[in-house]
Write an enzyme that holds these catalytic residues in place. Structure first.
Site, PDB file in Angstrom:
ATOM      1  N   HIS A   1       0.836  -1.197   0.000  1.00 18.89           N
ATOM      2  CA  HIS A   1       0.000   0.000   0.000  1.00 18.89           C
ATOM      3  C   HIS A   1       0.869   1.244   0.000  1.00 18.89           C
ATOM      4  O   HIS A   1       1.915   1.264   0.637  1.00 18.89           O
ATOM      5  CB  HIS A   1      -0.934   0.008   1.220  1.00 18.89           C
ATOM      6  CG  HIS A   1      -2.100   0.901   1.020  1.00 18.89           C
ATOM      7  ND1 HIS A   1      -2.041   2.256   1.252  1.00 18.89           N
ATOM      8  CD2 HIS A   1      -3.340   0.653   0.534  1.00 18.89           C
ATOM      9  CE1 HIS A   1      -3.204   2.789   0.948  1.00 18.89           C
ATOM     10  NE2 HIS A   1      -4.009   1.848   0.510  1.00 18.89           N
TER      11      HIS A   1
ATOM     12  N   ASP B   1      -8.119  -4.885  -1.110  1.00 19.72           N
ATOM     13  CA  ASP B   1      -8.547  -5.670  -2.268  1.00 19.72           C
ATOM     14  C   ASP B   1      -8.344  -7.169  -2.089  1.00 19.72           C
ATOM     15  O   ASP B   1      -8.963  -7.954  -2.805  1.00 19.72           O
ATOM     16  CB  ASP B   1      -7.790  -5.214  -3.520  1.00 19.72           C
ATOM     17  CG  ASP B   1      -8.229  -3.834  -3.936  1.00 19.72           C
ATOM     18  OD1 ASP B   1      -9.429  -3.647  -4.110  1.00 19.72           O
ATOM     19  OD2 ASP B   1      -7.374  -2.949  -4.056  1.00 19.72           O
TER      20      ASP B   1
END
Ligand code: COA
Length: 379
Positions: free
Chosen positions: A265, A316
């Site tokens: 991330h 996700d």
């Protein structure tokens, strides 16, 4: 980045990492803790509903019971798609993906909206409700159209999550499936200045209309490094097939310097706080459906990627198995992300309008200098 000689301005880090581009009172990520209007995502995921979160994002406070009922009712009432829009969607080429259909239909929604160019605060508030409801209807309708089934009219007695599942399947959804999707919607609703929200704000900053800013956001979300990652995760789970082949598959990907979708991330380096909730949902759904394979494979991938690359799963990763357990086709995963994130995009578009400044950064020029035009003969 190479520094050009005598460059008047120098670029900071690539990808604007850690650059504060604007002030916002909608969503914060501080010390790895994610809040919407100051309330942690953990509290909201456990206790709230998506419509309540929408009200919170748009108004800066939790609604009264009457305000919440009113919002839920208004969204359901306005979610019905104009016949002209449905006719247009039916004419899309058969190879059109759901995300392409959503991108185009969202733009077309403006043409069927009598208030699309009305930039008054009241009109923008009315459009917010309409846009959110219609986004979900577009995704469900397109899935039916591509499967040669008639799109369904949204039901007024259902919330957004239940209505989406109903419009997709034609059946009243199980309460557990509705709650799982509702929770996933809450977790995806907003995320500070991510790529699609930034795109929405850049567009809104030119004082373009809401639908245009929404389309800018959808285009940015579509990419595999952003919202498109969840569909890629499902593709990976399908390719792996069972928990025993995880190690060899991941090893070969990493050896080939390929990215493992759903990991890493740009902001969180110690784990995405949303992933924990989705992981638990995936575990519960796996148990309930008796198909633990998808959850077990996911856990094994996580163990291996954490061990070898120290990369943690992001929002996700476990959303892929959750949606799969809900029998949602993989190419609807990113459109579902878009439905939920529409609430955050709208909050940011309205915030941008309320205190607007054109967003216009500079680029560090690193090309050649003192060049001259010359004729074809001398090139
Ligand atoms: N799998 C394998 N390696 C990864 C990785 C992943 N998912 N994410 C990052 N890395 C590696 C990069 O290869 C790079 O290694 P290097 O320094 O040896 O070249 C290093 O970690 C930094 O990568 P970078 O892409 O610059 O990190 P970032 O923090 O700027 O990027 C993402 C964040 C999200 C773009 C990135 O982690 C990614 O592409 N993840 C996969 C896509 C995804 O899941 N997106 C959804 C995000 S919510």
């Amino acid at each position: 980045m190479t520094q050009a000689p005598n460059s008047p301005i120098a670029a900071t880090t690539g990808g604007l990492r850690d650059i504060v581009a604007l002030s916002s009172s909608i969503c914060s990520i501080e010390n790895g803790i994610l809040t919407y209007r100051g309330i942690t995502i953990d509290e909201l995921a456990e206790n709230s509903t998506f419509e309540e979160v929408v009200f919170l994002l748009w108004n800066g406070r939790l609604p009264t019971r009457a305000e919440l009922d009113d919002l839920r009712q208004s969204i359901a009432e306005q979610a019905q798609l104009p016949e002209g829009l449905l006719a247009m969607m039916k004419s899309f080429p058969r190879r059109t993906t759901p995300m392409e259909a959503l991108r185009t239909a969202a733009s077309a929604m403006a043409m069927f909206d009598a208030e699309s160019e009305d930039m008054s605060v009241a009109a923008n508030q009315r459009k917010s409700v309409r846009i959110l409801g219609q986004m979900a209807s577009v995704v469900a309708a397109y899935d039916r159209i591509r499967n040669d089934r008639e799109p369904l009219v949204p039901r007024r007695d259902l919330n957004l999550a239940a209505n989406f599942l109903y419009m997709l399947t034609g059946r009243s959804p199980e309460p557990l499936a509705t709650r799982a999707l509702d929770k996933a919607y809450i977790l995806h609703a907003d995320h500070e200045l991510n790529a699609s929200t930034f795109a929405a704000r850049v567009a809104a900053g030119t004082l373009t209309d809401m639908h245009s800013a929404l389309v800018a956001a959808i285009c940015a979300l579509k990419g595999p490094l952003h919202g498109g990652a969840n569909e890629q995760v499902m593709r990976m789970l399908n390719e792996i097939g069972n928990p025993d082949t995880v190690d060899a598959y991941i090893r070969s990907k990493l050896d080939n310097h390929e990215k493992i979708m759903g990991f890493g991330h740009a902001v969180y380096k110690n784990g995405d706080p949303r992933a924990r909730h989705l992981k638990e949902m995936s575990r519960q759904l796996g148990k309930l459906t008796g198909q633990q394979r998808w959850y077990e494979m996911s856990v094994r991938i996580e163990d291996m990627v954490v061990r070898t690359k120290n990369l943690k799963p992001n929002v996700d990763f476990y959303s892929a198995s959750v949606y799969h357990y809900l029998h949602i086709p993989a190419d609807l995963f990113t459109p579902i992300f878009a439905i939920s994130r529409t609430s955050g995009w709208i909050a940011h578009i309205l915030e941008q309008y309320s205190n607007n400044k054109l967003i216009r950064p500079r680029a560090e020029y690193i090309g050649p200098r003192n060049q001259h035009w010359n004729s074809f003969e001398s090139r």
